[in-house]
Design an enzyme around this catalytic site. Structure first.
Site, PDB file in Angstrom:
ATOM      1  N   TYR A 145      31.326  89.482  10.744  1.00 37.95           N
ATOM      2  CA  TYR A 145      30.777  90.818  10.952  1.00 37.95           C
ATOM      3  C   TYR A 145      30.320  90.910  12.398  1.00 37.95           C
ATOM      4  CZ  TYR A 145      27.670  94.877  10.511  1.00 37.95           C
ATOM      5  OH  TYR A 145      27.053  96.093  10.665  1.00 37.95           O
ATOM      6  N   ASP A 240      30.250  86.083  19.710  1.00 38.05           N
ATOM      7  CA  ASP A 240      29.207  86.910  19.115  1.00 38.05           C
ATOM      8  C   ASP A 240      28.121  85.963  18.626  1.00 38.05           C
ATOM      9  OD1 ASP A 240      27.537  88.359  17.526  1.00 38.05           O
ATOM     10  OD2 ASP A 240      29.117  89.490  16.514  1.00 38.05           O
ATOM     11  N   LYS A 268      19.191  90.140  17.645  1.00 35.11           N
ATOM     12  CA  LYS A 268      18.306  89.533  16.639  1.00 35.11           C
ATOM     13  C   LYS A 268      17.156  88.706  17.250  1.00 35.11           C
ATOM     14  CE  LYS A 268      21.615  89.938  12.948  1.00 35.11           C
ATOM     15  NZ  LYS A 268      21.491  90.355  11.599  1.00 35.11           N
TER      16      LYS A 268
HETATM   17  N1  PMP Z   1      27.093  90.462  15.167  1.00 33.69           N
HETATM   18  C1  PMP Z   1      26.691  89.640  14.201  1.00 33.69           C
HETATM   19  C2  PMP Z   1      27.235  88.249  14.155  1.00 33.69           C
HETATM   20  C3  PMP Z   1      25.777  90.076  13.249  1.00 33.69           C
HETATM   21  O1  PMP Z   1      25.410  89.258  12.257  1.00 33.69           O
HETATM   22  C4  PMP Z   1      25.249  91.384  13.350  1.00 33.69           C
HETATM   23  C5  PMP Z   1      24.226  91.921  12.354  1.00 33.69           C
HETATM   24  N2  PMP Z   1      24.103  91.282  11.162  1.00 33.69           N
HETATM   25  C6  PMP Z   1      25.698  92.202  14.385  1.00 33.69           C
HETATM   26  C7  PMP Z   1      26.608  91.709  15.285  1.00 33.69           C
HETATM   27  C8  PMP Z   1      25.170  93.603  14.539  1.00 33.69           C
HETATM   28  O2  PMP Z   1      23.859  93.574  14.994  1.00 33.69           O
HETATM   29  P1  PMP Z   1      22.879  94.853  14.771  1.00 33.69           P
HETATM   30  O3  PMP Z   1      22.640  94.937  13.306  1.00 33.69           O
HETATM   31  O4  PMP Z   1      21.672  94.513  15.596  1.00 33.69           O
HETATM   32  O5  PMP Z   1      23.607  96.037  15.305  1.00 33.69           O
END
Ligand code: PMP
Length: 432
Positions: A145, A240, A268
């Site tokens: 994701y 990511d 995060k």
């Molecule tokens: N990349 C990863 C690996 C994630 O786990 C997440 C959120 N779970 C995101 C991007 C998106 O981040 P946000 O919810 O702060 O938009």
């Protein structure tokens, strides 16, 4: 456990807020529905709900709360920022301090930019990679994701290396055609993809340690080969690290694993609980971003003083001695205890763990890719999840999510959690 207030608040929420929640997984869809618990206060490793029930928390707000809820140093930093004015729309010294701190921790970030979420960070790295390479397509790995921007809400087609199909209504087929999805840990599928589309691919997007179909580590050599093949075809590697940065050590998963990307997306943990995202990487690539280059990215809230202050305070907490040893120690205790209990109750289970982050899968297979994670038993997970919740243990409501330990969890918390898990496994076993 009485949760009358949550029942009332959820029906009220459904009148006003679409689906009653502001992010879909909060609605317990991943565990067959039910009423989400409305929390009203959190401190350290604990939550209290609107009926005053107490919980040990392993959700960690889906990852950011590694320092524990309401950490005094982070709360103080946010309070000071609020007193000094929340938003200026001008540059501040805090942005310099935080950028330098991130660069010192994650050396591949030669230049950084702050945004407001992980979604924005990833979305922008893709734009910058396209601007740099002059190519359109990206590759991602199945089940990972990367936020909710159009390009990454694309699922795998059938077959090991195919053009994607939209994974959400509203994502156009043309956008999906720009994304190729490959199974994680399958270097041959990745090689085949590059051989087929290599000169059209701008970048590959990688969670270096996957956090979105449980915690899944790369096979030895996998990321090194991804780097080699990608660069051979003139494309860029984007990590990511929205979940992984500062999770396993003070630095990125890239520093933990010793493999480095061209660009990285962050979020995060680096906000200490406030909204944040950041991206960065090689200076020659980052120079494509406005105001120096032609790729546009901006943000009213980007680099705001409260998020900067909170992030700096959080990293200062994580830089203290013993933090990651503590997380690892408790993670090990939890893993050992859960596996012993699964065996005791003859429930097929497997744990994937990296330091203080782990996933309990209901199934006996080793999990190295999304198909395997998807094949694990969701009904058993739901029974386990609900039993744990009713005993005051708050897990993420999905079989694909990790349990996140914080520095505030104690051995005593793990012992209590395992006592609850003993009963939860018995409830699962009763259905066998
Ligand atoms: N990349 C990863 C690996 C994630 O786990 C997440 C959120 N779970 C995101 C991007 C998106 O981040 P946000 O919810 O702060 O938009």
């Amino acid at each position: 456990m009485n949760r009358n207030q949550s029942e009332l608040l959820f029906s009220e929420a459904q009148e006003h807020i679409l689906g009653g929640v502001n992010s879909p997984s909060r609605a317990f869809k991943g565990v067959g529905g039910g009423t989400p618990v409305f929390m009203k206060r959190a401190s350290g490793a604990y939550f209290w709900d609107e009926d005053d029930n107490q919980y040990i928390d392993y959700l960690g707000a889906y990852g950011p709360i590694i320092a524990g809820h309401a950490h005094p140093a982070i709360s103080q930093a946010i309070q000071t920022a609020a007193e000094n004015g929340l938003l200026y729309g001008t540059p501040t010294k805090l942005e310099n301090q935080f950028a330098k701190k991130l660069k010192d921790a994650i050396p591949s970030l030669e230049k950084v930019r702050f945004v407001n979420s992980g979604t924005e960070a990833v979305m922008t790295t893709i734009r910058v990679a396209r601007a740099y390479t002059g190519r359109d397509k990206i590759v991602k790995f199945a089940g990972c994701y990367h936020g909710h921007s159009d390009l990454v809400l694309v699922a795998a087609g059938s077959g090991p290396a195919t053009l994607g199909t939209p994974d959400s209504a509203g994502v156009t087929k043309n956008i999906a055609k720009e994304v190729i999805t490959v199974p994680f840990n399958d270097i041959e599928a990745y090689r085949a993809t590059l051989e087929k589309w290599g000169d059209e691919i701008a970048a590959v997007l990688v969670e270096p340690i996957v956090g979105n179909f449980g915690m899944v580590e790369p096979a030895p050599g996998f990321l090194q080969q991804v780097n080699e093949l990608t660069h051979k075809h003139g494309a860029l590697v984007i990590y990511d690290e929205v979940i992984t940065a500062f999770r396993f050590m003070y630095g990125g998963a890239q520093d933990y694993l010793g493999v480095y990307p061209d660009m990285t997306a962050l979020g995060k943990i680096i906000g200490g609980g406030l909204p944040i995202g950041a991206y960065g990487g090689r200076v020659d690539i980052m120079e494509k971003v406005a105001p120096l280059g032609p790729a546009y990215q901006a943000g009213t809230m980007a680099g705001n003083p409260a998020s900067m202050s909170s992030g700096i305070a959080c990293l200062d907490v994580l830089a203290e001695d013993g933090v990651y040893e503590h997380l690892n120690h408790l993670g090990e205790m939890l893993e050992d205890g859960l596996m012993k209990l699964a065996r005791k109750h003859h429930v097929q289970a497997t744990v994937n763990r990296v330091k203080g982050a782990l996933t309990l899968y209901f199934g006996s297979e080793t999990i190295t890719n999304y198909d395997q994670a998807n094949a694990t038993n969701g009904e058993q997970f739901s029974i386990f999840f609900k039993s744990m919740l009713n005993q005051g243990i708050n897990l993420a409501p999905s079989k694909f999510e990790a349990w996140f330990l914080t520095i505030k969890h104690t051995e005593q918390d793990i012992i209590k959690t395992l006592e609850a898990a003993d009963y939860a496994f018995a409830e699962v076993a009763a259905t066998l």
